[in-house]
Design an enzyme around this catalytic site. Structure first.
Site, PDB file in Angstrom:
ATOM      1  N   LYS A   1      16.694 -12.526 -28.675  1.00  0.00           N
ATOM      2  CA  LYS A   1      17.038 -12.338 -27.266  1.00  0.00           C
ATOM      3  C   LYS A   1      15.831 -11.791 -26.506  1.00  0.00           C
ATOM      4  CE  LYS A   1      19.007  -7.775 -28.259  1.00  0.00           C
ATOM      5  NZ  LYS A   1      20.234  -6.945 -28.253  1.00  0.00           N
TER       6      LYS A   1
ATOM      7  N   ARG B   1      30.717  -0.591 -26.427  1.00  0.00           N
ATOM      8  CA  ARG B   1      29.809  -1.347 -25.568  1.00  0.00           C
ATOM      9  C   ARG B   1      30.338  -2.750 -25.331  1.00  0.00           C
ATOM     10  NH1 ARG B   1      23.616  -2.715 -27.251  1.00  0.00           N
ATOM     11  NH2 ARG B   1      24.746  -4.027 -28.737  1.00  0.00           N
TER      12      ARG B   1
ATOM     13  N   TYR C   1      -3.520   9.889 -11.427  1.00  0.00           N
ATOM     14  CA  TYR C   1      -2.540  10.162 -10.379  1.00  0.00           C
ATOM     15  C   TYR C   1      -1.762  11.439 -10.668  1.00  0.00           C
ATOM     16  CZ  TYR C   1      -3.159   5.501  -8.387  1.00  0.00           C
ATOM     17  OH  TYR C   1      -3.674   4.383  -7.802  1.00  0.00           O
TER      18      TYR C   1
ATOM     19  N   MET D   1      -1.438   1.966 -13.447  1.00  0.00           N
ATOM     20  CA  MET D   1      -0.998   0.568 -13.404  1.00  0.00           C
ATOM     21  C   MET D   1      -1.987  -0.381 -14.076  1.00  0.00           C
ATOM     22  SD  MET D   1       0.089  -1.847 -10.197  1.00  0.00           S
ATOM     23  CE  MET D   1       1.858  -1.671 -10.238  1.00  0.00           C
TER      24      MET D   1
END
Length: 364
Positions: free
Chosen positions: A37, A138, A260, A307
Site C-alpha cells: 500500500k 480500527r 530556523y 526544507m
C-alpha cells in the site's frame, strides 16, 4: 556527485528480496502476501511487486482501490496475483474492483450487505475477504457480528469468502498480553469460517510465534527494512538508501545559533556541513538534534533539518563540497531515524520525496 545538488534515493530490490526470504522462513509454511500500500511504502509498488512476484509472492495487499488498479496494470497479465483491498467495497467501487480483478476485504456489515447486493447484480459469486476487529478498534466487524454472519446463510449469499483477517494492535511488544487476547478472539472467529484462509500477522506478528501465523501472513514495514519491534533487526537489510551532497562547510563559534527558530545553540567551536536535503526530500524536521547521518566512516550528529538543507557536525573529519552524506541506509538505520523523529519507520518511508533522483538496484 550528481549533475546538480539533489538528494539520491537508491532502492535496493535485492535487499527487499532478502527480507522477503527472511520473513518467509520465519513464517514457516504460511503463505506470504506482501503489503504494498501507499505505493509500496513510498518506494514504488510496481517495481516492488514485480520483484516479489519473482521471489514467489502470489498475493498482495493494498489500501485503496486506485492502488490496486495501478498494481494490477503494473504487474501485467503475466503476473496474475491476487490483490486484496483493505478499504473493501466502498460506494460505487464494485465495477472497478471486478474490472481489475481485485478482492475487497469487507470491514463492516453495510459493506457485507452491499457486496451481496452487488453479487446479485453480477449474477455470479463475488470473491471477498472479511476483516474482523479483535481488539484494535480500527477496521472490521465485531466477533459477534462475524458469528451472526456465519450463522445466517442468506447474509453471505453470493459471496465467495476466501479469507478472514484481523490485525494486531500491540504486535511490536511481544510481552503485551493484548496480543494473546486478540489471538484467542481470532481463533474463535476463524473456527466459524473453516473453508476460508485465516490471516492475523503483519510484520511484527510473524515473529510472535507459530500460533499467530495461521494460513497467510501480511508483512509490510519489515519487507522494507523496519524491525518488527520498531528497532533495528540484524536479520533485515536496508532497502532505501538516501544520500545528499555537502554544499558548504563552515566553522561556527560557541554560542552561535543555527537554523530556523534559532533553537540550536553550539557549546563549542563546530565544523558544520550544510547538506542538500531537507524535509522536501523526506527528512523529518523533528529528527534534528537527535538523529545522525553517516560520513567518513562514522556517525555525525544531525543538528537541524530545514526544507531544503540540513546540517551535520563534521567533528574532525576531512570533507569538501560535493561529497555525499548518507542520511538513510545501511549505516543510518530506518528505525533509528524514526525514533529520533518521534515516529515509526512507516512514516519515514512514505515521506521520502521525489525531488531527488531515484534509482533501483536489482529491478525486474
Amino acid at each position: 556527485m550528481p549533475s546538480e545538488a539533489v538528494a539520491q534515493l537508491s532502492i535496493d530490490l535485492d535487499a527487499l528480496a532478502h527480507n522477503y526470504r527472511v520473513l518467509a522462513s520465519e513464517a514457516a509454511g504460511a503463505a506470504v502476501a506482501p503489503v504494498v500500500k501507499a505505493d509500496g511504502y513510498g518506494l514504488g509498488a510496481v517495481a516492488i511487486g514485480r520483484r516479489l512476484w519473482a521471489e514467489g509472492a502470489r498475493s498482495f495487499f493494498v489500501a485503496r482501490l486506485a492502488e490496486g488498479e495501478a498494481l494490477r496494470e503494473g504487474l501485467g497479465p503475466e503476473r496474475p496475483a491476487a490483490i486484496h483491498v483493505f478499504d473493501g467495497l466502498t460506494t460505487g467501487s464494485g465495477p472497478r474492483l471486478v474490472a481489475a480483478g481485485l478482492t475487497p476485504v469487507l470491514s463492516s456489515l453495510p459493506q457485507v450487505s452491499a457486496a451481496t447486493a452487488f453479487a446479485r447484480q453480477l449474477g455470479r459469486p463475488l470473491t471477498a475477504g472479511l476483516h474482523v476487529d479483535t481488539g484494535m478498534n480500527r477496521q472490521g466487524v465485531t466477533p459477534d457480528e462475524a458469528r451472526a454472519l456465519a450463522q445466517s446463510i442468506d447474509r453471505l449469499r453470493g459471496l465467495d469468502l476466501g479469507l478472514v483477517i484481523s490485525h494486531l494492535g500491540a504486535g511490536t511488544d511481544p510481552a503485551d498480553p493484548h496480543n494473546g487476547r486478540q489471538l484467542e478472539r481470532f481463533a474463535a472467529v476463524r473456527a466459524l469460517f473453516p473453508e476460508a484462509r485465516a490471516s492475523l500477522a503483519a510484520s511484527a506478528g510473524i515473529f510472535l510465534g507459530p500460533d499467530y501465523r495461521f494460513d497467510l501472513v501480511r508483512p509490510g514495514v519489515s519487507l522494507y527494512g523496519g524491525g518488527p519491534q520498531e528497532r533495528p533487526d540484524p536479520r533485515l537489510k536496508a532497502v532505501a538508501r538516501l544520500t545528499a551532497p555537502i554544499l558548504d562547510i563552515r566553522t561556527v563559534r560557541p554560542g552561535e545559533r543555527l537554523g530556523y527558530g534559532a533553537k540550536v545553540v553550539l557549546e563549542r567551536t563546530t565544523r558544520v556541513a550544510m547538506v542538500g536535503a531537507g524535509y522536501a526530500d523526506g527528512m523529518i524536521r523533528a529528527a534534528g538534534g537527535g538523529g545522525y547521518a553517516w560520513f567518513a566512516g562514522a556517525r555525525r550528529a544531525l543538528l537541524f533539518v530545514n526544507m531544503d538543507l540540513l546540517a551535520i557536525d563534521l567533528g574532525d573529519a576531512e570533507a569538501q563540497a560535493g561529497e555525499m552524506v548518507e542520511l538513510l541506509g545501511d549505516n543510518v538505520h530506518l528505525d533509528d531515524l524514526a525514533a529520533a523523529a518521534g515516529t515509526v519507520a512507516h512514516e519515514v518511508l512514505v515521506r521520502l520525496g521525489r525531488r531527488g533522483e531515484r534509482t533501483y538496484v536489482g529491478e525486474i
